[in-house]
Write an enzyme that holds these catalytic residues in place. Sequence first.
Site, PDB file in Angstrom:
ATOM      1  N   LYS A 276     -34.117  27.698   0.181  1.00  0.00           N
ATOM      2  CA  LYS A 276     -33.517  28.166  -1.071  1.00  0.00           C
ATOM      3  C   LYS A 276     -32.337  29.092  -0.800  1.00  0.00           C
ATOM      4  O   LYS A 276     -32.184  30.131  -1.421  1.00  0.00           O
ATOM      5  CB  LYS A 276     -34.571  28.874  -1.926  1.00  0.00           C
ATOM      6  CG  LYS A 276     -35.734  27.975  -2.305  1.00  0.00           C
ATOM      7  CD  LYS A 276     -36.710  28.678  -3.205  1.00  0.00           C
ATOM      8  CE  LYS A 276     -37.904  27.831  -3.540  1.00  0.00           C
ATOM      9  NZ  LYS A 276     -37.638  26.534  -4.072  1.00  0.00           N
ATOM     10  N   CYS A 277     -31.500  28.687   0.129  1.00  0.00           N
ATOM     11  CA  CYS A 277     -30.379  29.501   0.596  1.00  0.00           C
ATOM     12  C   CYS A 277     -29.076  28.780   0.293  1.00  0.00           C
ATOM     13  O   CYS A 277     -29.041  27.552   0.204  1.00  0.00           O
ATOM     14  CB  CYS A 277     -30.533  29.699   2.118  1.00  0.00           C
ATOM     15  SG  CYS A 277     -29.184  30.534   2.944  1.00  0.00           S
ATOM     16  N   GLY A 278     -28.009  29.520   0.151  1.00  0.00           N
ATOM     17  CA  GLY A 278     -26.703  28.897  -0.034  1.00  0.00           C
ATOM     18  C   GLY A 278     -26.306  28.000   1.127  1.00  0.00           C
ATOM     19  O   GLY A 278     -25.503  27.085   0.970  1.00  0.00           O
TER      20      GLY A 278
ATOM     21  N   THR B 193     -28.526  26.125   2.778  1.00  0.00           N
ATOM     22  CA  THR B 193     -29.527  25.061   2.901  1.00  0.00           C
ATOM     23  C   THR B 193     -28.901  23.672   3.062  1.00  0.00           C
ATOM     24  O   THR B 193     -29.429  22.852   3.826  1.00  0.00           O
ATOM     25  CB  THR B 193     -30.521  25.108   1.719  1.00  0.00           C
ATOM     26  OG1 THR B 193     -31.176  26.384   1.740  1.00  0.00           O
ATOM     27  CG2 THR B 193     -31.555  24.002   1.800  1.00  0.00           C
TER      28      THR B 193
END
Length: 169
Positions: free
Chosen positions: A44-46, A48
Amino acid sequence: MTDTPGDAQQNEVLQIPITTIDNREITLGELGGKAYLVVNTASKCGFTPQYKGLEELWQSYRERGLQIAGFPCNQFGGQEPGNEEQIAAFCEKNYGVSFPMFAKVEVNGSEAHPLFRKLKSDAPGLLGSKGIKWNFTKFLVDGQGKIIARYAPSTAPADIARDIEPLLD
Protein backbone atom coordinates in the site's frame (compact mmCIF):
# COMPACT_ATOMS: atom_id res chain seq x y z
CA MET A 1 40.69 -24.54 -0.30
CA THR A 2 39.79 -22.45 2.72
CA ASP A 3 38.01 -19.14 2.78
CA THR A 4 39.90 -16.04 3.74
CA PRO A 5 38.25 -13.82 6.37
CA GLY A 6 37.12 -11.45 3.60
CA ASP A 7 35.48 -14.29 1.68
CA ALA A 8 33.67 -15.48 4.80
CA GLN A 9 32.46 -11.94 5.47
CA GLN A 10 31.13 -11.62 1.91
CA ASN A 11 29.51 -15.05 1.96
CA GLU A 12 27.76 -14.18 5.23
CA VAL A 13 24.99 -12.36 3.32
CA LEU A 14 24.23 -15.56 1.40
CA GLN A 15 24.21 -17.71 4.55
CA ILE A 16 21.83 -15.75 6.80
CA PRO A 17 18.64 -17.77 7.43
CA ILE A 18 15.53 -16.26 5.86
CA THR A 19 11.94 -17.48 5.87
CA THR A 20 9.96 -17.83 2.66
CA ILE A 21 6.46 -16.38 2.44
CA ASP A 22 5.15 -19.94 2.81
CA ASN A 23 7.18 -20.43 6.01
CA ARG A 24 10.22 -22.46 4.87
CA GLU A 25 13.66 -21.52 6.19
CA ILE A 26 16.36 -21.14 3.52
CA THR A 27 19.26 -18.80 2.70
CA LEU A 28 19.77 -16.49 -0.27
CA GLY A 29 22.64 -18.74 -1.31
CA GLU A 30 20.23 -21.66 -1.67
CA LEU A 31 18.46 -19.71 -4.44
CA GLY A 32 21.64 -20.22 -6.48
CA GLY A 33 22.05 -16.84 -8.12
CA LYS A 34 24.87 -15.03 -9.84
CA ALA A 35 23.25 -11.82 -8.58
CA TYR A 36 20.61 -11.04 -5.98
CA LEU A 37 18.35 -7.99 -5.73
CA VAL A 38 17.03 -7.74 -2.17
CA VAL A 39 14.08 -5.36 -1.71
CA ASN A 40 11.92 -4.37 1.26
CA THR A 41 8.40 -4.19 -0.15
CA ALA A 42 4.89 -2.99 0.78
CA SER A 43 1.48 -3.42 -0.81
CA LYS A 44 0.00 0.00 0.00
CA CYS A 45 2.87 2.32 -0.89
CA GLY A 46 3.33 4.88 -3.63
CA PHE A 47 6.20 2.70 -4.87
CA THR A 48 4.11 -0.51 -4.91
CA PRO A 49 3.85 -0.39 -8.75
CA GLN A 50 7.58 -1.22 -8.73
CA TYR A 51 6.47 -4.83 -8.26
CA LYS A 52 5.77 -4.76 -12.01
CA GLY A 53 9.30 -3.58 -12.80
CA LEU A 54 10.83 -6.10 -10.42
CA GLU A 55 8.86 -8.89 -12.10
CA GLU A 56 10.06 -7.64 -15.51
CA LEU A 57 13.69 -7.78 -14.30
CA TRP A 58 13.07 -11.29 -12.95
CA GLN A 59 11.56 -12.47 -16.24
CA SER A 60 14.38 -10.89 -18.26
CA TYR A 61 17.34 -12.14 -16.22
CA ARG A 62 16.37 -15.15 -14.12
CA GLU A 63 17.61 -17.64 -16.73
CA ARG A 64 21.01 -15.93 -16.55
CA GLY A 65 21.15 -16.13 -12.75
CA LEU A 66 19.33 -13.13 -11.25
CA GLN A 67 17.42 -13.78 -8.07
CA ILE A 68 15.02 -11.19 -6.69
CA ALA A 69 14.06 -11.45 -3.04
CA GLY A 70 11.09 -9.41 -1.81
CA PHE A 71 10.75 -8.84 1.93
CA PRO A 72 7.44 -7.26 3.00
CA CYS A 73 7.83 -4.68 5.75
CA ASN A 74 5.20 -2.75 7.70
CA GLN A 75 7.58 -0.25 9.35
CA PHE A 76 6.86 2.65 7.03
CA GLY A 77 3.43 4.19 7.43
CA GLY A 78 1.78 0.81 8.13
CA GLN A 79 1.81 0.16 4.38
CA GLU A 80 2.06 -3.64 4.65
CA PRO A 81 -0.64 -4.58 7.16
CA GLY A 82 -1.54 -8.00 5.74
CA ASN A 83 -0.28 -11.43 6.70
CA GLU A 84 1.94 -13.50 4.43
CA GLU A 85 -0.99 -15.23 2.69
CA GLN A 86 -2.67 -11.88 1.94
CA ILE A 87 0.60 -10.36 0.74
CA ALA A 88 1.33 -13.29 -1.60
CA ALA A 89 -2.20 -13.16 -3.04
CA PHE A 90 -2.01 -9.38 -3.56
CA CYS A 91 1.37 -9.58 -5.32
CA GLU A 92 0.30 -12.39 -7.62
CA LYS A 93 -3.14 -10.95 -8.44
CA ASN A 94 -2.12 -7.33 -9.00
CA TYR A 95 1.42 -7.62 -10.38
CA GLY A 96 1.89 -11.25 -11.43
CA VAL A 97 4.79 -11.59 -9.00
CA SER A 98 6.55 -14.91 -9.44
CA PHE A 99 9.96 -14.01 -7.98
CA PRO A 100 10.70 -15.28 -4.45
CA MET A 101 8.86 -13.47 -1.68
CA PHE A 102 9.70 -13.87 1.98
CA ALA A 103 8.03 -13.52 5.35
CA LYS A 104 7.36 -10.04 6.65
CA VAL A 105 10.39 -8.51 8.38
CA GLU A 106 11.51 -5.40 10.15
CA VAL A 107 14.41 -3.62 8.49
CA ASN A 108 15.22 -1.01 11.14
CA GLY A 109 15.50 -0.99 14.92
CA SER A 110 16.36 -3.64 17.48
CA GLU A 111 14.11 -6.21 15.77
CA ALA A 112 15.62 -5.70 12.30
CA HIS A 113 16.17 -8.96 10.44
CA PRO A 114 19.87 -10.01 10.45
CA LEU A 115 19.97 -9.87 6.63
CA PHE A 116 18.96 -6.21 6.63
CA ARG A 117 21.31 -5.41 9.51
CA LYS A 118 24.16 -6.82 7.40
CA LEU A 119 23.03 -5.08 4.20
CA LYS A 120 22.72 -1.70 5.93
CA SER A 121 26.05 -2.09 7.70
CA ASP A 122 27.95 -2.97 4.51
CA ALA A 123 26.09 -0.52 2.24
CA PRO A 124 25.10 2.59 4.18
CA GLY A 125 22.67 5.06 2.67
CA LEU A 126 23.05 8.77 1.99
CA LEU A 127 25.57 10.49 4.24
CA GLY A 128 26.48 7.14 5.82
CA SER A 129 22.99 6.47 7.17
CA LYS A 130 22.62 2.94 8.54
CA GLY A 131 18.82 3.11 8.40
CA ILE A 132 16.41 2.30 5.61
CA LYS A 133 14.27 5.34 4.96
CA TRP A 134 11.29 3.80 3.11
CA ASN A 135 9.80 0.84 1.29
CA PHE A 136 11.45 -0.43 -1.90
CA THR A 137 15.03 0.26 -0.86
CA LYS A 138 17.05 -2.16 -2.98
CA PHE A 139 20.40 -3.91 -2.47
CA LEU A 140 22.31 -5.59 -5.30
CA VAL A 141 24.51 -8.49 -4.16
CA ASP A 142 26.84 -10.54 -6.35
CA GLY A 143 27.05 -14.33 -6.44
CA GLN A 144 29.77 -14.35 -3.77
CA GLY A 145 27.70 -12.28 -1.35
CA LYS A 146 29.46 -8.94 -1.93
CA ILE A 147 27.09 -6.00 -1.75
CA ILE A 148 27.53 -4.13 -5.03
CA ALA A 149 25.11 -1.23 -4.59
CA ARG A 150 22.24 0.23 -2.61
CA TYR A 151 19.39 1.99 -4.40
CA ALA A 152 16.86 4.50 -3.13
CA PRO A 153 13.16 3.66 -3.15
CA SER A 154 12.70 6.06 -6.07
CA THR A 155 15.13 4.10 -8.28
CA ALA A 156 13.09 2.26 -10.88
CA PRO A 157 13.94 -1.44 -11.22
CA ALA A 158 14.69 -0.96 -14.94
CA ASP A 159 17.43 1.51 -13.98
CA ILE A 160 19.25 -1.24 -12.08
CA ALA A 161 19.55 -3.50 -15.16
CA ARG A 162 22.83 -1.83 -16.21
CA ASP A 163 24.38 -2.89 -12.88
CA ILE A 164 22.92 -6.41 -13.01
CA GLU A 165 24.13 -7.25 -16.52
CA PRO A 166 27.89 -7.48 -15.74
CA LEU A 167 27.22 -9.77 -12.76
CA LEU A 168 25.52 -12.31 -15.01
CA ASP A 169 28.25 -12.66 -17.62
